[in-house]
Design a protein around this motif. Sequence first.
Motif, mmCIF file in Angstrom:
data_model
loop_
_atom_site.group_PDB
_atom_site.id
_atom_site.type_symbol
_atom_site.label_atom_id
_atom_site.label_comp_id
_atom_site.label_asym_id
_atom_site.label_seq_id
_atom_site.Cartn_x
_atom_site.Cartn_y
_atom_site.Cartn_z
ATOM 1 N N GLY A 80 0.783 -1.217 0.000
ATOM 2 C CA GLY A 80 0.000 0.000 0.000
ATOM 3 C C GLY A 80 0.819 1.273 0.000
ATOM 4 O O GLY A 80 0.282 2.364 0.075
ATOM 5 N N PHE A 131 -6.596 -7.236 -11.487
ATOM 6 C CA PHE A 131 -6.330 -6.788 -10.121
ATOM 7 C C PHE A 131 -7.284 -5.657 -9.740
ATOM 8 O O PHE A 131 -7.858 -5.641 -8.660
ATOM 9 N N ARG A 132 -7.460 -4.678 -10.639
ATOM 10 C CA ARG A 132 -8.376 -3.565 -10.386
ATOM 11 C C ARG A 132 -9.795 -4.073 -10.151
ATOM 12 O O ARG A 132 -10.473 -3.654 -9.220
ATOM 13 N N GLU A 147 -10.046 -5.634 -6.733
ATOM 14 C CA GLU A 147 -10.037 -4.601 -5.693
ATOM 15 C C GLU A 147 -11.386 -3.902 -5.600
ATOM 16 O O GLU A 147 -11.856 -3.600 -4.513
ATOM 17 N N GLU A 148 -12.011 -3.632 -6.737
ATOM 18 C CA GLU A 148 -13.328 -3.003 -6.729
ATOM 19 C C GLU A 148 -14.369 -3.915 -6.101
ATOM 20 O O GLU A 148 -15.227 -3.463 -5.355
ATOM 21 N N GLU A 149 -14.281 -5.209 -6.401
ATOM 22 C CA GLU A 149 -15.202 -6.170 -5.777
ATOM 23 C C GLU A 149 -15.007 -6.189 -4.268
ATOM 24 O O GLU A 149 -15.971 -6.185 -3.514
ATOM 25 N N LYS A 150 -13.757 -6.201 -3.840
ATOM 26 C CA LYS A 150 -13.459 -6.214 -2.408
ATOM 27 C C LYS A 150 -13.984 -4.946 -1.749
ATOM 28 O O LYS A 150 -14.572 -4.989 -0.675
ATOM 29 N N ALA A 151 -13.796 -3.815 -2.395
ATOM 30 C CA ALA A 151 -14.277 -2.549 -1.850
ATOM 31 C C ALA A 151 -15.799 -2.526 -1.802
ATOM 32 O O ALA A 151 -16.384 -1.938 -0.895
#
Length: 76
Positions: A2, A50-51, A54-58
């Motif tokens: 991060g 990857f993006r 990350e959007e799914e996780k968010a």
Amino acid sequence: PGSQPGDKIRLRGRGLPHPRARGRGDLYLVLDLEVPRDLTPEQRRLLEEFRRLEEEKAGRKSGIFDRLKKVMGAQH
């Protein structure tokens, strides 16, 4: 993980020795990260995947502001 370009990190006690005392000073690091410019099609595909992940996780998480919006919306 991060870390972003320009982030400053302090490592306590990992710097230079004190000239007239015991112990060491702190070591400060400034990160100079290089972001790639030219990507191969495979690298681009992997970064897009990857993006998406990350959007799914968010989307599964709700932060403090999302929760406040829900609470404030319910009161009106």
